[in-house]
Design a protein around this motif. Structure first.
Motif, PDB file in Angstrom:
ATOM      1  N   GLN A 102     -11.198 -28.678  77.076  1.00 56.05           N
ATOM      2  CA  GLN A 102     -11.246 -28.589  78.820  1.00 56.05           C
ATOM      3  C   GLN A 102      -9.515 -28.041  78.819  1.00 56.05           C
ATOM      4  N   SER A 103      -8.717 -27.876  77.920  1.00 57.59           N
ATOM      5  CA  SER A 103      -7.399 -26.665  78.933  1.00 57.59           C
ATOM      6  C   SER A 103      -7.632 -25.476  77.940  1.00 57.59           C
ATOM      7  N   TRP A 104      -8.413 -25.064  77.660  1.00 55.84           N
ATOM      8  CA  TRP A 104      -8.608 -23.705  76.646  1.00 55.84           C
ATOM      9  C   TRP A 104      -8.770 -22.412  78.090  1.00 55.84           C
ATOM     10  N   ASP A 105      -7.173 -21.903  78.344  1.00 52.93           N
ATOM     11  CA  ASP A 105      -7.354 -20.545  79.074  1.00 52.93           C
ATOM     12  C   ASP A 105      -6.709 -19.196  79.026  1.00 52.93           C
ATOM     13  N   ASN A 106      -7.604 -18.568  78.409  1.00 57.12           N
ATOM     14  CA  ASN A 106      -7.344 -16.666  78.243  1.00 57.12           C
ATOM     15  C   ASN A 106      -6.091 -16.008  78.328  1.00 57.12           C
ATOM     16  N   GLU A 107      -6.132 -15.341  77.586  1.00 54.99           N
ATOM     17  CA  GLU A 107      -4.663 -14.447  78.347  1.00 54.99           C
ATOM     18  C   GLU A 107      -3.966 -14.722  78.491  1.00 54.99           C
ATOM     19  N   ILE A 108      -2.909 -15.535  78.131  1.00 61.86           N
ATOM     20  CA  ILE A 108      -2.364 -16.370  78.287  1.00 61.86           C
ATOM     21  C   ILE A 108      -0.065 -15.782  77.758  1.00 61.86           C
ATOM     22  N   ARG A 109      -0.054 -15.307  79.084  1.00 60.96           N
ATOM     23  CA  ARG A 109       1.585 -14.790  78.507  1.00 60.96           C
ATOM     24  C   ARG A 109       3.164 -16.024  77.930  1.00 60.96           C
ATOM     25  N   ILE A 110       3.034 -15.876  77.482  1.00 62.58           N
ATOM     26  CA  ILE A 110       4.621 -16.360  76.485  1.00 62.58           C
ATOM     27  C   ILE A 110       5.593 -16.147  76.632  1.00 62.58           C
ATOM     28  N   THR A 111       6.933 -15.953  76.371  1.00 67.85           N
ATOM     29  CA  THR A 111       7.434 -15.781  77.013  1.00 67.85           C
ATOM     30  C   THR A 111       9.439 -16.511  76.385  1.00 67.85           C
ATOM     31  N   SER A 112      10.223 -16.127  76.042  1.00 71.65           N
ATOM     32  CA  SER A 112      10.907 -16.877  75.804  1.00 71.65           C
ATOM     33  C   SER A 112      12.203 -15.519  76.056  1.00 71.65           C
ATOM     34  N   GLU A 113      13.165 -16.232  77.172  1.00 70.07           N
ATOM     35  CA  GLU A 113      14.693 -15.611  77.462  1.00 70.07           C
ATOM     36  C   GLU A 113      15.350 -15.445  76.276  1.00 70.07           C
ATOM     37  N   GLY A 114      15.748 -14.164  76.372  1.00 72.79           N
ATOM     38  CA  GLY A 114      16.690 -14.623  75.387  1.00 72.79           C
ATOM     39  C   GLY A 114      18.465 -14.612  76.257  1.00 72.79           C
ATOM     40  N   THR A 120      15.153 -11.214  74.563  1.00 76.31           N
ATOM     41  CA  THR A 120      13.537 -12.153  74.920  1.00 76.31           C
ATOM     42  C   THR A 120      12.262 -11.736  74.769  1.00 76.31           C
ATOM     43  N   VAL A 121      12.000 -12.260  73.992  1.00 77.88           N
ATOM     44  CA  VAL A 121      10.318 -11.929  73.418  1.00 77.88           C
ATOM     45  C   VAL A 121       8.746 -12.541  74.356  1.00 77.88           C
ATOM     46  N   THR A 122       8.274 -11.731  73.767  1.00 77.46           N
ATOM     47  CA  THR A 122       6.951 -11.733  75.103  1.00 77.46           C
ATOM     48  C   THR A 122       6.052 -11.529  74.322  1.00 77.46           C
ATOM     49  N   CYS A 123       4.581 -12.559  74.220  1.00 79.17           N
ATOM     50  CA  CYS A 123       3.764 -12.518  73.314  1.00 79.17           C
ATOM     51  C   CYS A 123       2.087 -12.786  74.003  1.00 79.17           C
ATOM     52  N   VAL A 124       1.437 -12.030  74.038  1.00 80.25           N
ATOM     53  CA  VAL A 124       0.006 -12.320  74.699  1.00 80.25           C
ATOM     54  C   VAL A 124      -1.164 -13.115  73.734  1.00 80.25           C
ATOM     55  N   ALA A 125      -1.039 -14.120  74.096  1.00 84.26           N
ATOM     56  CA  ALA A 125      -2.397 -14.844  73.291  1.00 84.26           C
ATOM     57  C   ALA A 125      -3.711 -14.905  74.016  1.00 84.26           C
ATOM     58  N   ASP A 126      -4.322 -14.889  72.891  1.00 90.05           N
ATOM     59  CA  ASP A 126      -5.520 -14.295  73.242  1.00 90.05           C
ATOM     60  C   ASP A 126      -6.229 -15.612  74.012  1.00 90.05           C
ATOM     61  N   ALA A 127      -5.713 -16.609  73.720  1.00 89.47           N
ATOM     62  CA  ALA A 127      -6.129 -18.200  74.285  1.00 89.47           C
ATOM     63  C   ALA A 127      -4.994 -18.741  73.512  1.00 89.47           C
ATOM     64  N   VAL A 128      -5.187 -20.239  74.706  1.00 90.65           N
ATOM     65  CA  VAL A 128      -4.322 -21.300  73.988  1.00 90.65           C
ATOM     66  C   VAL A 128      -4.891 -22.422  74.515  1.00 90.65           C
ATOM     67  N   LYS A 160       8.409 -20.654  67.930  1.00 86.00           N
ATOM     68  CA  LYS A 160       7.844 -21.369  67.153  1.00 86.00           C
ATOM     69  C   LYS A 160       9.839 -21.655  67.352  1.00 86.00           C
ATOM     70  N   ASP A 161      10.275 -20.802  66.531  1.00 87.66           N
ATOM     71  CA  ASP A 161      12.079 -21.267  66.269  1.00 87.66           C
ATOM     72  C   ASP A 161      12.630 -21.516  67.548  1.00 87.66           C
ATOM     73  N   ARG A 162      12.412 -21.545  68.458  1.00 89.61           N
ATOM     74  CA  ARG A 162      13.156 -21.506  70.132  1.00 89.61           C
ATOM     75  C   ARG A 162      12.359 -22.179  70.482  1.00 89.61           C
ATOM     76  N   PHE A 163      10.939 -23.186  69.884  1.00 88.68           N
ATOM     77  CA  PHE A 163      10.525 -24.311  70.903  1.00 88.68           C
ATOM     78  C   PHE A 163      10.445 -24.138  71.410  1.00 88.68           C
ATOM     79  N   THR A 164      10.005 -22.781  71.810  1.00 87.03           N
ATOM     80  CA  THR A 164       8.779 -23.194  73.222  1.00 87.03           C
ATOM     81  C   THR A 164       7.799 -22.877  73.559  1.00 87.03           C
ATOM     82  N   PHE A 165       7.014 -23.679  72.621  1.00 87.55           N
ATOM     83  CA  PHE A 165       5.850 -25.184  72.573  1.00 87.55           C
ATOM     84  C   PHE A 165       6.080 -25.512  72.726  1.00 87.55           C
ATOM     85  N   GLY A 166       7.481 -25.867  73.059  1.00 89.38           N
ATOM     86  CA  GLY A 166       7.655 -27.615  72.851  1.00 89.38           C
ATOM     87  C   GLY A 166       7.684 -28.302  72.023  1.00 89.38           C
TER      88      GLY A 166
END
Length: 206
Positions: A102-114, A120-128, A160-166
């Motif tokens: 249900q929660s599937w989403d394409n092209e998700i921008r993930i950013t961690s402010e430094g 600052t690190v940014t990644c665009v995942a194909d889906a999350v 992951k190290d910065r716990f951007t995903f919780g």
DNA sequence: CAAATCCGCTAAACCTTCTC
DNA sequence: GAGAAGGTTTAGCGGATTTG
């Protein structure tokens, strides 16, 4: 229970919404997402919908929304058959393998402010997609260079190290083209201490 | 050219609605 | 209710079409 005119419209609308969400789908993919039973039956259902669809003939038919289809489901995004349709098709195999989350989403921008701009690190995942606190990240490796994959995996390590995903570490799911690339991707993820699973197209007999 | 896929045709299954 | 009518879905056959 499935057979009135209204039911037919509902099923057609559901198929159009899938195409809105996933851009391009093969006949077989639509068949499994929407439980269209036999090949022949799926072909019939999609043939009935042709006024809403564009078709790419290459092995199994690949469908995407035309102007009429887009207006029916309020879709602004216009797809073109040119380019890497294969990328979308590969991603869909994972969507289906993970039971259409249900929660599937394409092209998700993930950013961690430094601390500074350059941290600052940014990644665009194909889906999350996620279940509770637990994120699953989808990556499609079609014609990417391994060097680019390596850079991306390093970025994921940082996120992951910065716990951007919780608080709970995410899991990474890749799909690639060959057995050799599969092994390389497993190694790259292992080296960075990421939990990952890597599939190839043949896992989905595509 | 061969192999895979599509699709027209047909018959059966099934659902809803109508009628008695 | 039971049964007929009318509509759709489903599946199989086989020819047409597409692709490599």
């Amino acid at each position: 229970m499935h057979h009135s005119k209204l039911q037919r419209k509902k099923r057609e609308e559901a198929i159009l919404l899938s195409l809105k969400k996933l851009d391009f789908l093969t006949r077989g993919q639509i068949q499994s997402i929407h439980k269209l039973k036999s090949d022949r039956n799926a072909q019939r259902v999609l043939k009935q919908m042709e006024e809403y669809l564009n078709v790419i003939r290459s092995g199994e038919n690949i469908y995407y929304l035309n102007a009429a289809g887009r207006s029916l489901v309020n879709c602004d995004k216009v797809r073109k058959s040119t380019g890497n349709v294969q990328h979308y098709i590969m991603r869909n195999y994972l969507y289906i393998a993970y039971s259409c989350p249900q929660s599937w989403d394409n092209e998700i921008r993930i950013t961690s402010e430094g601390k500074s701009k350059k941290d600052t690190v940014t990644c665009v995942a194909d889906a999350v997609f996620k279940r509770g606190d637990f994120y699953t990240v989808i990556e499609v490796d079609n014609t990417q260079t391994m060097k680019k994959n390596q850079v991306k995996i390093q970025k994921y390590r940082t996120l992951k190290d910065r716990f951007t995903f919780g608080p709970v570490a995410p899991k990474f799911i890749w799909i690639t083209t060959t057995e050799n690339r599969r092994k390389e991707l497993i190694k790259l993820n292992e080296d960075k201490g990421l939990v990952a699973e890597v599939f190839t197209l043949t896992d989905f007999n595509a």
